[in-house]
Every structure is written in structure tokens, then in C-alpha cells.
Design an enzyme around this catalytic site. Structure first.
Site, PDB file in Angstrom:
ATOM      1  N   LYS A  10       0.835  -1.212   0.000  1.00  0.00           N
ATOM      2  CA  LYS A  10       0.000   0.000   0.000  1.00  0.00           C
ATOM      3  C   LYS A  10       0.866   1.258   0.000  1.00  0.00           C
ATOM      4  CE  LYS A  10      -3.153   3.018   0.625  1.00  0.00           C
ATOM      5  NZ  LYS A  10      -4.266   3.302  -0.253  1.00  0.00           N
ATOM      6  N   CYS A  35      -3.523  10.912   1.193  1.00  0.00           N
ATOM      7  CA  CYS A  35      -2.829   9.641   0.954  1.00  0.00           C
ATOM      8  C   CYS A  35      -1.442   9.872   0.386  1.00  0.00           C
ATOM      9  CB  CYS A  35      -3.651   8.805  -0.009  1.00  0.00           C
ATOM     10  SG  CYS A  35      -5.347   8.653   0.536  1.00  0.00           S
TER      11      CYS A  35
HETATM   12  N1  SAJ Z   1      -1.753  14.759  -9.058  1.00  0.00           N
HETATM   13  C1  SAJ Z   1      -0.891  15.500  -9.852  1.00  0.00           C
HETATM   14  N2  SAJ Z   1      -0.542  14.996 -11.072  1.00  0.00           N
HETATM   15  C2  SAJ Z   1      -1.029  13.792 -11.517  1.00  0.00           C
HETATM   16  C3  SAJ Z   1      -1.887  13.040 -10.703  1.00  0.00           C
HETATM   17  C4  SAJ Z   1      -2.236  13.546  -9.467  1.00  0.00           C
HETATM   18  O1  SAJ Z   1      -0.441  16.591  -9.494  1.00  0.00           O
HETATM   19  O2  SAJ Z   1      -0.676  13.422 -12.647  1.00  0.00           O
HETATM   20  C5  SAJ Z   1      -2.134  15.287  -7.739  1.00  0.00           C
HETATM   21  C6  SAJ Z   1      -3.637  15.526  -7.596  1.00  0.00           C
HETATM   22  O3  SAJ Z   1      -4.005  16.762  -8.116  1.00  0.00           O
HETATM   23  C7  SAJ Z   1      -3.801  15.454  -6.098  1.00  0.00           C
HETATM   24  C8  SAJ Z   1      -2.763  14.409  -5.687  1.00  0.00           C
HETATM   25  O4  SAJ Z   1      -1.857  14.299  -6.769  1.00  0.00           O
HETATM   26  O5  SAJ Z   1      -3.484  16.685  -5.478  1.00  0.00           O
HETATM   27  C9  SAJ Z   1      -3.323  13.049  -5.375  1.00  0.00           C
HETATM   28  O6  SAJ Z   1      -4.346  12.706  -6.292  1.00  0.00           O
HETATM   29  P1  SAJ Z   1      -4.475  11.257  -6.928  1.00  0.00           P
HETATM   30  O7  SAJ Z   1      -5.629  11.272  -7.845  1.00  0.00           O
HETATM   31  O8  SAJ Z   1      -3.184  10.827  -7.498  1.00  0.00           O
HETATM   32  O9  SAJ Z   1      -4.689  10.293  -5.695  1.00  0.00           O
HETATM   33  P2  SAJ Z   1      -5.696  10.265  -4.424  1.00  0.00           P
HETATM   34  O10 SAJ Z   1      -4.975  10.855  -3.258  1.00  0.00           O
HETATM   35  O11 SAJ Z   1      -7.032  10.767  -4.729  1.00  0.00           O
HETATM   36  O12 SAJ Z   1      -5.810   8.663  -4.234  1.00  0.00           O
HETATM   37  C10 SAJ Z   1      -4.610   7.893  -4.113  1.00  0.00           C
HETATM   38  C11 SAJ Z   1      -4.695   6.711  -5.099  1.00  0.00           C
HETATM   39  N3  SAJ Z   1      -3.411   6.025  -5.160  1.00  0.00           N
HETATM   40  C12 SAJ Z   1      -2.787   5.795  -6.330  1.00  0.00           C
HETATM   41  O13 SAJ Z   1      -3.231   6.177  -7.396  1.00  0.00           O
HETATM   42  C13 SAJ Z   1      -1.503   5.033  -6.253  1.00  0.00           C
HETATM   43  C14 SAJ Z   1      -5.799   5.762  -4.648  1.00  0.00           C
HETATM   44  O14 SAJ Z   1      -5.808   4.608  -5.469  1.00  0.00           O
HETATM   45  C15 SAJ Z   1      -5.556   5.352  -3.195  1.00  0.00           C
HETATM   46  O15 SAJ Z   1      -6.594   4.496  -2.734  1.00  0.00           O
HETATM   47  C16 SAJ Z   1      -5.595   6.603  -2.362  1.00  0.00           C
HETATM   48  O16 SAJ Z   1      -4.504   7.441  -2.777  1.00  0.00           O
HETATM   49  C17 SAJ Z   1      -5.432   6.209  -0.904  1.00  0.00           C
HETATM   50  O17 SAJ Z   1      -6.442   6.172  -0.175  1.00  0.00           O
HETATM   51  O18 SAJ Z   1      -4.312   5.844  -0.500  1.00  0.00           O
END
Ligand code: SAJ
Length: 440
Positions: free
Chosen positions: A222, A276
Site C-alpha cells: 500500500k 494519501c
Molecule cells: N496529481 C498530480 N498529477 C497527476 C496526478 C495527481 O499533481 O498526474 C495530484 C492531484 O491533483 C492530487 C494528488 O496528486 O493533489 C493526489 O491525487 P491522486 O488522484 O493521485 O490520488 P488520491 O490521493 O485521490 O488517491 C490515491 C490513489 N493512489 C494511487 O493512485 C496510487 C488511490 O488509489 C488510493 O486508494 C488513495 O490514494 C489512498 O487512499 O491511499
């Protein structure tokens, strides 16, 4: 009178501890399978809201699901734990000022479970946790309930009274109900028998593959998933800084590089938010700081990107005539959700509003009102149409669809800092001779 044959088997009793973004959807999805689910939370208001068939968090389709399972009597909430067959712990695991993980809520949940635990029960930890936490839960339960045998501590192959496993959630906010069912699950048992028992439970509602492993491997898996994403976003954010220096459009470079069959770069942004990705990598770093320089640096690059955006925005605002209104578009930590936890957009808007006060206007269709600290600066909330009519300077902080769909004609002549690359057709600000550096 019913004969033995006619009698329905008693429904599986499940207790879910923690009714937040993960616990409530999980409880509702399990309740939909016909199980009798008790949701336990420390907040009276949360318990009352759920028992009235309503929800306290925004998530696609969650309201209808909760209302249905509460009405049918399959889900109820309480402040107090009751006996069950399966206990699912979904409480927060925050970190302290020094980034040390705090598993206090997990241990408190385990302490509550110990009061009602009986032979044959299964305890599953879902909270994102440092490696070794599931074993700590087992050791705590063993201390509190010396009358029961715990897995990994029995002699000569004897079966333990209790099964304990770690099964992390991996759902994406905004798609939680879909991903709870469709995603593969990693199920880490303290022993293989624990994994088998937990696996049988998840098969009740998971369509994805359920893969058994050890508790420690599942815990690290995780953390690894979120650290992977953080490191990859840091790469994109670092590219965005370099592209600024070089006067190149980073979005175009990434689009072009991603045409290579083995390159798949993520998107730069104003920093990384949510509870996360901005948190979990620290659990790995904390385990062995000497051996995790890359993961730590990625965290620092992503946090530093927010400082860089503040500096860029300040330069843009100061270049405009005094008093020019400035619109900050978005406060959420990512697109199309009402979640503001660890949001870089919120941090940046707060920094700008603290500096420029009532010149700053905030557009956030997912917030009913401004957070108190932001309102105290004199900044105020307006809608996107008013922003387009009245604000010559716009700082795009979140890629909500409602912002993305604004046509070029409505933003012609604006000075725009687009941290999400949602308006590729917007004429670029001229490249600076002296690029801004990361604020220390
Ligand atoms: N972000 C970027 N660039 C990207 C992708 C995301 O700047 O290309 C930023 C987003 O804007 C945001 C942050 O990253 O601020 C996180 O967003 P996210 O969509 O990547 O992830 P979360 O936090 O919504 O959910 C993540 C997910 N983990 C992964 O994709 C590895 C989700 O599957 C997990 O269940 C969740 O964390 C968790 O609960 O741990």
C-alpha cells in the site's frame, strides 16, 4: 413454525470502525450483500446522520446506497462497539510534525474490539499503516484478551481463536463505489489461514482478484503504490520547473514524450494533496531515512512546487495595475471533488489572500463557503461567471470540469497562471529572463 430447513442462516455480522471516506462506503457496500453491518464512529453527528439515512461526505452515488441499506436495516451506526463476526478497522493514521506515523486511532479501535472479541472472529485492518502495525494490533489484542489465542503466537500448528489480516483500500475519491468492487485486493494474513479467512470475506463484494500474502508485504504494498505515484508526480513537477527555466510548454513536452511506447509521465500541478499521496510516502521514509532519499526528495519537490506557484502568482499579480482583482480557481485537492484535505490549492490561495487581501476572489463550486482562515483575509467567494467578468488575473489551481470548459473567448486578454494545463489555447505569459527559484 419454520422447520430447520426453512430457517435462513443468520446474516454475517460486520462491524466497521471509522465511518470516513473509506469506512462508510465500505460499510455500505458490505451491507448491500445482506450482511448486518454496524458502523462505529466517535462523532455523534456522524452516527445520527447515517442513522437518518443520510451521508456526511460527498461521494458519487453514496447517498442513495446508504439511504437504501439503512432503510432495509442492513446498516446502522453507533458510538459503541457490539459483538460481530468480522471487524474492519478504517480509522485515520495521521503523522506528527516530524512525519512520524501515528497509529493511535488504530490501537484505540483494537482496544474497543478487544472488549467484544470471541473465538472465530476475524479482525481486518484497512487503514494505511506503517509496516508492522497489524502485528502490533495482534500483540495488543493478545495482551487485552489472554483468554483467546492469537495468530502467529500459537504452538505446534494449533489454530488460533482469532484471524487477523491487513487489507489496504486502494480506491480513488470520486470513484470509490466502483473501485471498491472492481479493484484487485491485496490480503495480507498474519498467517496463511488468516489470509484465507479474510479473503472469503472480501469475495462477498469484490469482483477484482483477491491476492493473498503476508500482513507485512500487504502493508508495504500500500505504501509503495502511493510513493510510486508521488515520485512520478514529482518528476512531472520537476520538469515543469525546468520548462519554466527553458521557456518551453511543459504540457506539450509531456504529451510528446508520452508518445514513446515506454514513457508515461504524469501531470505537473500546484503540488500534491489529499490524505494519501502527500502522507503515505513518509511512512516508508520514517522506516529507514538512510535508505529512502528518492522518496523523501519527491515529497520535498512536490511540496516545493506549491511555493514555486505562490512565487509565480505573486509576480503575476504585482505586474498588474494596483488593485486589480485576482481570481483563484479551485480549493479542492483535485478535480471535481469537495475534499480539501492537504490541498495545495487551498495553501496557495491562503498565501495569496494573506498577501493581497480583498483583491483575491475565490471560485470553488464544491465548497459552500470559504474556510474561516481564508475569509478572515478579506478574500471572498464568487462564481466562475463573475470571475470571468470581473477578474483580469486568474490563477488556475484545480482542474474542475467547470473551469476546463470555459471557452477561450471568455478568457481572452486575461493574465493567466494555469498550474494544471487546462487551457492549452491560452496565450502563454512571456518567459522570464530570470526564472523563479523554489522558496526555501
Ligand atoms: N496529481 C498530480 N498529477 C497527476 C496526478 C495527481 O499533481 O498526474 C495530484 C492531484 O491533483 C492530487 C494528488 O496528486 O493533489 C493526489 O491525487 P491522486 O488522484 O493521485 O490520488 P488520491 O490521493 O485521490 O488517491 C490515491 C490513489 N493512489 C494511487 O493512485 C496510487 C488511490 O488509489 C488510493 O486508494 C488513495 O490514494 C489512498 O487512499 O491511499
Amino acid at each position: 413454525m419454520l422447520s430447520d430447513v426453512d430457517q435462513k442462516p443468520a446474516a454475517l455480522r460486520v462491524a466497521v470502525l471509522g465511518l470516513g471516506y473509506i469506512g462508510l462506503p465500505t460499510a455500505a457496500v458490505i451491507a448491500r450483500t445482506g450482511a448486518s453491518v454496524l458502523g462505529v464512529d466517535v462523532a455523534q453527528s456522524v452516527v445520527e446522520t447515517i442513522n437518518s439515512g443520510k451521508v456526511h461526505i460527498e461521494e458519487v452515488d453514496l447517498d442513495g446506497l446508504v439511504s437504501g441499506v439503512v432503510t432495509r436495516g442492513n446498516l446502522r451506526a453507533s458510538l459503541t462497539i457490539e459483538p460481530a463476526d468480522v471487524f474492519v478497522i478504517a480509522v485515520p493514521t495521521p503523522f506528527g510534525d516530524d512525519h512520524a506515523p501515528n497509529i493511535g486511532y488504530v490501537l484505540r479501535a483494537a482496544t474497543a474490539i478487544a472488549t467484544v472479541l470471541k473465538t472465530g472472529d476475524t479482525v481486518i485492518l484497512e487503514s494505511t499503516s506503517p509496516v508492522g502495525t497489524t502485528e502490533q494490533v495482534r500483540d495488543l489484542l493478545a495482551r487485552l484478551r489472554p483468554d483467546l489465542t492469537m495468530p502467529g503466537r500459537t504452538a505446534g500448528g494449533e489454530q488460533a481463536d482469532i484471524a487477523i489480516a491487513y487489507c489496504p483500500e486502494r480506491v480513488l475519491p470520486g470513484r470509490i463505489l466502483v473501485e471498491l468492487i472492481d479493484n484487485d485486493r491485496v490480503i495480507g494474513g498474519i498467517t496463511p489461514r488468516c489470509a484465507r479467512k479474510a479473503l472469503a470475506f472480501y469475495r462477498r463484494f469484490v469482483r477484482g482478484a483477491c491476492v493473498a500474502t503476508t500482513a507485512r508485504a500487504a502493508e508495504m504494498t500500500k505504501l509503495t503504490e502511493n510513493a510510486f505515484r508521488d515520485v512520478n508526480i514529482a518528476f512531472a513537477n520537476e520538469l515543469s520547473l525546468l520548462a519554466d527555466t527553458l521557456g518551453v510548454d511543459v504540457w506539450e513536452v509531456i504529451r510528446l514524450a508520452n508518445r514513446h511506447p515506454r514513457v508515461d509521465i504524469l501531470q505537473p500541478g500546484p503540488g500534491v494533496g489529499g490524505h494519501c499521496i502527500a502522507v503515505d510516502p513518509w511512512f516508508l521514509v520514517h522506516a529507514d531515512p538512510e535508505r529512502s532519499p528518492l522518496i523523501r526528495t519527491a515529497r520535498q519537490v512536490n511540496d516545493g512546487k506549491s511555493d514555486h506557484v505562490v512565487a509565480q502568482a505573486v509576480a503575476l499579480i504585482e505586474a498588474a495595475p494596483p488593485g486589480t482583482p485576482v481570481a483563484c480557481l479551485g480549493l479542492a485537492f483535485k478535480a471535481n471533488i469537495d475534499d480539501f484535505r492537504e490541498s495545495p490549492a487551498l495553501r496557495i490561495a491562503q498565501a495569496l489572500a494573506t498577501r493581497f487581501g480583498s483583491r483575491v476572489r475565490i471560485v470553488e463550486p464544491y465548497a459552500p463557503a470559504l474556510p474561516a482562515a481564508l475569509a478572515a483575509t478579506g478574500a471572498r467567494m464568487i462564481d466562475i461567471d463573475t470571475a470571468l467578468e470581473t477578474c483580469p488575473v486568474m490563477i488556475v489551481l484545480v482542474d474542475h470540469d467547470v473551469f476546463r470548459s470555459v471557452p477561450l473567448g471568455n478568457r481572452a486578454g486575461k493574465r493567466v497562471l494555469d498550474t494544471r494545463g487546462i487551457w492549452p489555447d491560452q496565450p502563454r505569459e512571456p518567459a522570464r529572463a530570470h526564472p523563479l527559484r523554489l522558496a526555501s
